[in-house]
Design a protein around this motif. Structure first.
Motif, PDB file in Angstrom:
ATOM      1  N   UNK A 269       7.010   8.961   4.372  1.00 23.62           N
ATOM      2  CA  UNK A 269       6.315   8.511   3.164  1.00 23.62           C
ATOM      3  C   UNK A 269       4.856   8.199   3.508  1.00 23.62           C
ATOM      4  N   UNK A 270       3.972   8.809   2.744  1.00 22.60           N
ATOM      5  CA  UNK A 270       2.543   8.526   2.873  1.00 22.60           C
ATOM      6  C   UNK A 270       2.101   7.837   1.586  1.00 22.60           C
ATOM      7  N   UNK A 271       1.324   6.777   1.717  1.00 20.40           N
ATOM      8  CA  UNK A 271       0.850   6.034   0.551  1.00 20.40           C
ATOM      9  C   UNK A 271      -0.660   6.208   0.412  1.00 20.40           C
ATOM     10  N   UNK A 272      -1.086   6.610  -0.764  1.00 18.64           N
ATOM     11  CA  UNK A 272      -2.512   6.757  -1.017  1.00 18.64           C
ATOM     12  C   UNK A 272      -3.196   5.407  -1.075  1.00 18.64           C
ATOM     13  N   UNK A 273      -4.285   5.263  -0.336  1.00 22.56           N
ATOM     14  CA  UNK A 273      -5.026   3.994  -0.321  1.00 22.56           C
ATOM     15  C   UNK A 273      -6.494   4.207  -0.668  1.00 22.56           C
ATOM     16  N   UNK A 274      -6.792   5.355  -1.241  1.00 21.20           N
ATOM     17  CA  UNK A 274      -8.179   5.617  -1.641  1.00 21.20           C
ATOM     18  C   UNK A 274      -8.614   4.592  -2.673  1.00 21.20           C
TER      19      UNK A 274
ATOM     20  N   UNK B   9      -4.297  -2.325   0.597  1.00 20.22           N
ATOM     21  CA  UNK B   9      -3.289  -1.305   0.304  1.00 20.22           C
ATOM     22  C   UNK B   9      -2.706  -0.714   1.590  1.00 20.22           C
ATOM     23  N   UNK B  10      -3.549  -0.520   2.569  1.00 20.29           N
ATOM     24  CA  UNK B  10      -3.090   0.096   3.820  1.00 20.29           C
ATOM     25  C   UNK B  10      -2.179  -0.851   4.593  1.00 20.29           C
TER      26      UNK B  10
ATOM     27  N   UNK C 252       2.331   6.815   6.944  1.00 20.42           N
ATOM     28  CA  UNK C 252       0.890   7.040   6.957  1.00 20.42           C
ATOM     29  C   UNK C 252       0.260   6.618   5.650  1.00 20.42           C
ATOM     30  N   UNK C 253      -1.063   6.558   5.687  1.00 25.91           N
ATOM     31  CA  UNK C 253      -1.826   6.315   4.455  1.00 25.91           C
ATOM     32  C   UNK C 253      -2.800   7.481   4.268  1.00 25.91           C
ATOM     33  N   UNK C 254      -3.109   7.764   3.018  1.00 28.90           N
ATOM     34  CA  UNK C 254      -4.003   8.873   2.669  1.00 28.90           C
ATOM     35  C   UNK C 254      -5.272   8.294   2.080  1.00 28.90           C
TER      36      UNK C 254
ATOM     37  N   UNK D 249     -16.239   3.131   6.714  1.00 29.54           N
ATOM     38  CA  UNK D 249     -15.092   2.840   5.846  1.00 29.54           C
ATOM     39  C   UNK D 249     -13.786   3.156   6.592  1.00 29.54           C
ATOM     40  N   UNK D 250     -13.735   4.324   7.207  1.00 31.27           N
ATOM     41  CA  UNK D 250     -12.521   4.745   7.911  1.00 31.27           C
ATOM     42  C   UNK D 250     -12.228   3.845   9.115  1.00 31.27           C
ATOM     43  N   UNK D 251     -13.285   3.432   9.793  1.00 37.82           N
ATOM     44  CA  UNK D 251     -13.088   2.604  10.976  1.00 37.82           C
ATOM     45  C   UNK D 251     -12.402   1.282  10.599  1.00 37.82           C
ATOM     46  N   UNK D 252     -12.834   0.721   9.468  1.00 34.95           N
ATOM     47  CA  UNK D 252     -12.194  -0.519   9.005  1.00 34.95           C
ATOM     48  C   UNK D 252     -10.703  -0.285   8.763  1.00 34.95           C
ATOM     49  N   UNK D 253     -10.377   0.832   8.122  1.00 36.75           N
ATOM     50  CA  UNK D 253      -8.971   1.157   7.878  1.00 36.75           C
ATOM     51  C   UNK D 253      -8.231   1.377   9.193  1.00 36.75           C
ATOM     52  N   UNK D 254      -8.852   2.121  10.068  1.00 38.13           N
ATOM     53  CA  UNK D 254      -8.204   2.489  11.332  1.00 38.13           C
ATOM     54  C   UNK D 254      -7.838   1.254  12.145  1.00 38.13           C
ATOM     55  N   UNK D 255      -8.711   0.263  12.097  1.00 38.47           N
ATOM     56  CA  UNK D 255      -8.460  -0.950  12.887  1.00 38.47           C
ATOM     57  C   UNK D 255      -7.391  -1.825  12.249  1.00 38.47           C
ATOM     58  N   UNK D 256      -7.124  -1.581  10.974  1.00 38.30           N
ATOM     59  CA  UNK D 256      -6.179  -2.456  10.266  1.00 38.30           C
ATOM     60  C   UNK D 256      -4.739  -1.977  10.371  1.00 38.30           C
ATOM     61  N   UNK D 257      -4.551  -0.720  10.805  1.00 38.78           N
ATOM     62  CA  UNK D 257      -3.191  -0.164  10.779  1.00 38.78           C
ATOM     63  C   UNK D 257      -2.820   0.477  12.110  1.00 38.78           C
TER      64      UNK D 257
END
Lengths: 315, 315, 315, 315
Positions: free
Chosen positions: B86-91, B101-102, B112-114, B131-139
């Motif tokens: 299952x991938x969850x959209x977090x845009x 969301x992530x 995963x998240x999209x 933006x991506x780096x913040x997400x990457x560090x959170x998950x």
């Protein structure tokens, strides 16, 4: 309508918003809204202007959570003297969030809300009307429609807006960022007021009869803008453009096109109003070289302002 | 990686997600998410597919509040058998909302998240990386990058994505909606997996080596898609395209380009899976004439499917 | 109007062009127009169709000099039996060139000319009308307006076209490549005929009431298209779509979106009609992998065609 | 390289074109090129500038036939003193026409040709290279690449241009109209010169290190531009921007964005240089109200110029 500090009389036939209501950048510090800077900024420009628009695109509203947007609106509103017009941006991609933001704006005393087309899906006119109708039914204050084709990917036909205005109770004002200035006359004929929305062609809107401005520049140059706006209302376009050219334009030419939020903050920090020039992702701060040029633009605007004063005094 | 129901073996060198993970429309009823329909839909397609992607663009995620998005993800997740991806959209346009969301997606067991580029401001590569780096560090789960130039206004260069993948811990998968299929080879060389993202040129991605699909069609035609995907993995492109042409394409040709969400829901309602064909504003439901043509597309796909079976059986 | 081979009767109220008038690729050999291939191609499809459109976008007209365009039009015209409708593309950025091409087209017996908005400067409606008026005054044959927003950057409002049609003597037909199919009804109400212009959503135009087709596919599948067109005119949309799905769609899905000229030539060369798959710069030939997939699309279309025949015979 | 009137020394390492080479509007009278006005215009600005660019977009080249373009280039060239750099625009959609124009330009003594991406088909990098290679092989003079994403729909990556420059004999100069100013450094590192191409952000290019200008403004304000260019080359950016702001910017702010050709001609006619403000279709002349505002912009620029002189003299 009671606007004691406004330099102009309200046009008899139009009930929409008018005057100088700049869209203002939101100051951030360490990633959070900086309330002290926001208050300093309001104190700086409000004596000269009719009000302001908080949490528009320029305010980086899309980069903020809905809760944070409400909090910032409250901080601004509570620091605003009575008689000033405050418009709160409620653009979102979710109608539920837009509705919550709009109800909140009304509850804290805003005169209006500003709403663009939802900006993920390419919007159709019927879909946009459905969105606007929900907002319109939720509020009793002005619903300012934001015509911004570049950011939303949606081309608004002038006639479509007139049709919507006839269907909705609170839509009497349009913020025009599109460069099709013929829309101004069409909307005037329909009884709507039109606010200038794009700094790069700022004076063209004003000369074409816009009823006010929702741009950035008046918040940076409130005194100069107030003066040129009075001149325009008095019909003296020539002197108004001399003031604009000397005291505003040198910054406008270099602070965009496209990165005005980051570059404005460089200037506002240098002016001692903002504690930092931070922007939220996905925006990025202006580079050192970019900042230097923007500072030069501001210096020339200020220097010119002084020269302009002696020049026009001599006439 | 444990995917017992997947028809294919995982490529040795690539750790990104792969397989048939359709982006699924979110069913609504009277303006709210319809949980029963969602569960029926999952029951319908999950036996044939590797998993799914919930709350992508197709799921109308931008039209929902963040709280509602979390709730829908929970409903879907709790109805998904183990072993499915299952991938969850977090845009989102707000990094704070994307982060919330992530983290939530990871907490409920998503693989995963999209995430697409933030979609109000025209994003720059440095801003997107921030933006991506913040997400990457959170998950700690997969961060699937969504390359969708039309919806986000942001052109992602293939090399830029490779650079980001080298800098981030969780980015090994790209959903490709751009029509520049040469990106597939570039990203494969960098060890990334690539998921087909746009139904109108669906088979072109698959034939060009995409490692899976994040399109709508597999959720409507799960058995046919599962079969053609097995054929493709076995190298039989010819038969795979015969299956695709006979059993999927007749719907795809008429259900877009652009209004696939509304038209898919017409079909899903007719199939008895969705209780309604509602969409949220700013989208609008398919008109009666539009719906009729989409139904015809579905009927031909189904009719063809039967003819195809006897046809290929005779060979 | 005399169209002995047309499957349909002319609608009483509309004088514009109608029927299957495919836009045809221009064959090249060693950088020059290949007359033999062009004649073979005409011989292949003309027995089934109402005529054709030469030197549209698909014919790579913008890549050719005006003199060469005239020569190719002459070659085609001189090889066309009487009773067929020939439309010659006269789109250009120079009104003088467009006028010369239009006068030439009329002089050699064309039924109409096809003109898009000039495609360098972003055109305004008044500028486009000025351009069209010059053309309209220069000819007595049909002036087909080409509504192609993607290629010309110009969004034509449906109502604007109706206004132009009222002002011009020869404008009764629009080629619609835009995906806004609601324009069809608006233009029908104004007495205009509408020709389907974009293969990727081909059947949607036809089902929505288009009066004919100026797409590529009918020239590659003339017999199948002729049959489905007759079915459509007889009101049997269901069978028409079965024929289209089985015999046309498998190629259409893979031969675009965007590079249809290069990929069509791969197929036309394989069919023995074109001596080469050459395109002129700035286009580039289809890569080997791209060509293979297009060939597969054609094979499946052909294979399906045979299966379809036995299938429908059995009913 | 011999440029006796140029205010600057040629950079040692770069062989590309540099200096003030404005793109000039083409004067028309009763629909035909007006040679007398063209000669008056050259006489007006050439004493101050390094040369000019004739028949670019600003020259309405796409609206002219190839034969007419050659004639205008001849008229201009024959009226140009030795030592001045003349660049002739050869952009076209047909490589044969571009080649003919380029060979002709070389034959009459042009220093370079200016070529944009062919502007009908959305161009790919390989297709553009194929086009440029043909041009490169046909000439021995400078091949100036025109990076104009808005008009051509083609996004040129900075690295791609460097690759092309390495493959072609005559490409050492790029006209940059894109707003991505980071390209300047990339191209400088590759030994290319870069010419500023877009008036609305004119000074940003110059401050970022552009080697010259292919904009409109220097042809209208040749003396002021010559002075500010000298100041820039001497490193005095501050005074240069004061001159630019006072003497150029008041016109630039109102003469665009988008209709600079029509509005420039209003000014050039008022200045007594052009006999008319005519434009060719599909462009349209500036409306009376639009013309008034542009005239005001010019008056303020001129008035400022006089004030500026006394102001800076007093320092």
């Amino acid at each position: 309508m009671n606007q004691p500090t406004s330099p102009m009389a309200a046009p008899a036939a139009r009930v929409g918003l008018h005057g100088l209501l700049p869209v203002i950048p939101t100051p951030f510090l360490a990633g959070r809204a900086d309330e002290d800077s926001l208050r300093r900024f309001l104190d700086y420009f409000l004596p000269w202007l009719d009000g302001y628009t908080v949490l528009g695109s320029t305010g980086e509203a899309p980069s903020l959570s809905t809760a944070e947007r409400m909090r910032i609106a409250e901080v601004a509103m509570s620091h605003t003297p009575p008689g000033k017009t405050v418009v709160v941006g409620v653009s979102h991609t979710s109608v539920d969030d837009s509705l919550a933001l709009a109800r909140h704006a009304q509850s804290i005393g805003a005169r209006g809300v500003l709403c663009a087309a939802p900006y993920y899906f390419i919007t159709s006119a019927p879909g946009m009307l459905r969105y606007l109708r929900a907002l319109d039914e939720a509020i009793d204050i002005e619903l300012v429609l934001y015509d911004n084709p570049v950011a939303t990917g949606f081309q608004l036909a002038a006639d479509t807006v007139c049709e919507w205005a006839a269907l909705l109770s609170n839509l009497h004002t349009v913020k025009l960022t599109d460069h099709d200035l013929a829309k101004i006359d069409t909307w005037h004929d329909a009884g709507l007021t039109v606010l200038a929305g794009d700094d790069p062609i700022a004076f063209r809107y004003l000369a074409a009869g816009a009823d006010g401005a929702m741009m950035i520049a008046p918040s940076i140059f409130p005194e100069a803008f107030s003066r040129l706006w009075q001149l325009l209302r008095a019909g003296d376009v020539e002197t108004a453009y001399e003031v604009f050219s000397a005291r505003v334009l040198p910054l406008i030419h270099v602070f965009g096109i496209g990165d005005e939020i980051a570059t404005s903050k460089v200037v506002l920090k240098d002016m001692g109003l903002f504690a930092s020039a931070e922007v939220l992702p996905p925006l990025v701060e202006a580079s050192p070289a970019r900042s230097e040029l923007v500072r030069l633009g501001y210096r020339v605007a200020i220097g010119k302002a002084q020269a302009e004063k002696s020049h026009t005094a001599e006439r």
